[in-house]
Design a protein around this motif. Structure first.
Motif, PDB file in Angstrom:
ATOM      1  N   ARG A  51      -8.676  -4.610  10.695  1.00  0.00           N
ATOM      2  CA  ARG A  51      -7.438  -4.160  11.351  1.00  0.00           C
ATOM      3  C   ARG A  51      -6.507  -5.362  11.498  1.00  0.00           C
ATOM      4  O   ARG A  51      -6.894  -6.507  11.298  1.00  0.00           O
ATOM      5  CB  ARG A  51      -7.734  -3.556  12.721  1.00  0.00           C
ATOM      6  CG  ARG A  51      -8.374  -4.502  13.697  1.00  0.00           C
ATOM      7  CD  ARG A  51      -8.703  -3.848  15.034  1.00  0.00           C
ATOM      8  NE  ARG A  51      -9.252  -4.800  15.990  1.00  0.00           N
ATOM      9  CZ  ARG A  51     -10.522  -5.168  16.049  1.00  0.00           C
ATOM     10  NH1 ARG A  51     -11.401  -4.659  15.199  1.00  0.00           N
ATOM     11  NH2 ARG A  51     -10.928  -6.050  16.946  1.00  0.00           N
ATOM     12  N   THR A  61      -1.050   5.361  -5.281  1.00  0.00           N
ATOM     13  CA  THR A  61      -2.370   4.973  -4.792  1.00  0.00           C
ATOM     14  C   THR A  61      -3.313   6.171  -4.730  1.00  0.00           C
ATOM     15  O   THR A  61      -2.875   7.325  -4.737  1.00  0.00           O
ATOM     16  CB  THR A  61      -2.294   4.346  -3.387  1.00  0.00           C
ATOM     17  OG1 THR A  61      -1.843   5.331  -2.447  1.00  0.00           O
ATOM     18  CG2 THR A  61      -1.355   3.145  -3.364  1.00  0.00           C
ATOM     19  N   MET A  76      -8.541   1.126  -1.606  1.00  0.00           N
ATOM     20  CA  MET A  76      -7.466   1.891  -2.228  1.00  0.00           C
ATOM     21  C   MET A  76      -7.338   1.478  -3.687  1.00  0.00           C
ATOM     22  O   MET A  76      -7.454   0.294  -4.020  1.00  0.00           O
ATOM     23  CB  MET A  76      -6.137   1.668  -1.501  1.00  0.00           C
ATOM     24  CG  MET A  76      -6.113   2.270  -0.103  1.00  0.00           C
ATOM     25  SD  MET A  76      -4.543   1.954   0.759  1.00  0.00           S
ATOM     26  CE  MET A  76      -3.435   2.990  -0.199  1.00  0.00           C
ATOM     27  N   SER A 132      -5.732  -4.762   7.942  1.00  0.00           N
ATOM     28  CA  SER A 132      -5.978  -3.335   7.716  1.00  0.00           C
ATOM     29  C   SER A 132      -5.872  -3.027   6.228  1.00  0.00           C
ATOM     30  O   SER A 132      -5.243  -3.767   5.460  1.00  0.00           O
ATOM     31  CB  SER A 132      -4.958  -2.492   8.487  1.00  0.00           C
ATOM     32  OG  SER A 132      -3.667  -2.646   7.925  1.00  0.00           O
ATOM     33  N   ASP A 186      -4.222  -0.545   4.831  1.00  0.00           N
ATOM     34  CA  ASP A 186      -2.835  -0.227   4.477  1.00  0.00           C
ATOM     35  C   ASP A 186      -2.020  -1.498   4.249  1.00  0.00           C
ATOM     36  O   ASP A 186      -1.230  -1.580   3.299  1.00  0.00           O
ATOM     37  CB  ASP A 186      -2.178   0.618   5.569  1.00  0.00           C
ATOM     38  CG  ASP A 186      -2.682   2.054   5.577  1.00  0.00           C
ATOM     39  OD1 ASP A 186      -3.291   2.479   4.573  1.00  0.00           O
ATOM     40  OD2 ASP A 186      -2.481   2.752   6.593  1.00  0.00           O
ATOM     41  N   ALA A 211      -2.979  -3.227   0.941  1.00  0.00           N
ATOM     42  CA  ALA A 211      -2.329  -2.602  -0.214  1.00  0.00           C
ATOM     43  C   ALA A 211      -0.847  -2.964  -0.260  1.00  0.00           C
ATOM     44  O   ALA A 211      -0.287  -3.221  -1.339  1.00  0.00           O
ATOM     45  CB  ALA A 211      -2.511  -1.091  -0.153  1.00  0.00           C
ATOM     46  N   GLU A 212      -0.214  -2.996   0.909  1.00  0.00           N
ATOM     47  CA  GLU A 212       1.216  -3.322   0.959  1.00  0.00           C
ATOM     48  C   GLU A 212       1.484  -4.726   0.441  1.00  0.00           C
ATOM     49  O   GLU A 212       2.408  -4.930  -0.363  1.00  0.00           O
ATOM     50  CB  GLU A 212       1.714  -3.193   2.399  1.00  0.00           C
ATOM     51  CG  GLU A 212       3.176  -3.537   2.576  1.00  0.00           C
ATOM     52  CD  GLU A 212       3.639  -3.422   4.024  1.00  0.00           C
ATOM     53  OE1 GLU A 212       4.571  -4.157   4.401  1.00  0.00           O
ATOM     54  OE2 GLU A 212       3.070  -2.596   4.780  1.00  0.00           O
TER      55      GLU A 212
END
Length: 226
Positions: free
Chosen positions: A30, A157, A169, A189, A191, A194-195
């Protein structure tokens, strides 16, 4: 940079597996940096049928992604090649390169798996924990898990799942090019992992920090051979 000495590297397969199982519970999946200034990429190269390894770490300033610092190391691997145990073969030399850095990165990207690993403790997770830095596993191939094919465009994705859990992912970083397998290393995290993978891709399949580390370490290996 200070490296956390959580275990010895002089181990056999049984002890290495026990280390992975003992430490995986310390991984934090996280948080993560919202505005990292310095992003590092790390990669390893070696000749087939040769135990001599070369490691490179490149630190880049975001958003320009200009190189701030680069460090290389080389040495003899003492741990055999065993699937799922790559860190024990490559990790010591990568950490040696990190120890030589004058700049401490805010985020580290590894060419390898994070928690998308049979024991949830791949190279990016293992070294991320020892470095105690936010880290991302940016693997070119899948080690475990199942997924649907992501859409054809950059930024598309799909979830990578294993035994009913989402472990990563599958990210299309360039249109109509094979995706990458992104997973949490440590202190970030999924997300956000991936960002930042997408934010650091500049027209290539591979994020610029790991791409530049890959180019550098291959130049080092070829130069040593000639």
């Amino acid at each position: 940079m200070n490296i956390r000495r959580l275990h010895t590297w002089n181990v056999d397969y049984r002890a290495a597996k026990a280390i992975q199982e003992a430490l995986r519970g310390q991984i934090i999946s996280r948080g993560g940096p919202k505005n990292p200034r310095l992003i590092a990429g790390a990669d390893v190269s070696y000749e087939k049928c040769d135990d001599r390894f070369y490691a490179a770490v490149i630190v880049m300033e975001y958003p320009q992604l200009t190189v701030v610092e680069e460090v290389t190391t080389s040495g003899q691997a003492v741990f055999p090649y065993i699937p799922g145990m790559l860190t024990f073969r490559e990790g010591p030399m990568v950490l040696e390169a990190f120890e030589r850095l004058k700049h401490t990165p805010d985020l580290v990207m590894f060419d390898g798996q994070g928690i998308a690993h049979p024991r949830g403790f791949g190279l990016a997770a293992h070294l991320g924990l020892l470095l105690d830095l936010p880290s991302i596993g940016c693997a070119k191939t899948r080690l475990i898990g199942e997924h649907e094919e992501p859409g054809p465009n950059a930024g598309d994705t799909a979830a990578l799942t294993y035994e009913g859990r989402k472990i990563g992912m599958v990210v299309r970083t360039k249109a109509r090019v094979r995706p990458l397998y992104i997973s949490v290393g440590h202190r970030i995290s999924l997300d956000l992992a991936a960002e930042w993978t997408l934010r650091t891709c500049r027209g290539f399949r591979i994020p610029e920090p790991t791409r530049q580390a890959h180019l550098l370490v291959n130049r080092l290996r070829v130069a040593a051979r000639t």
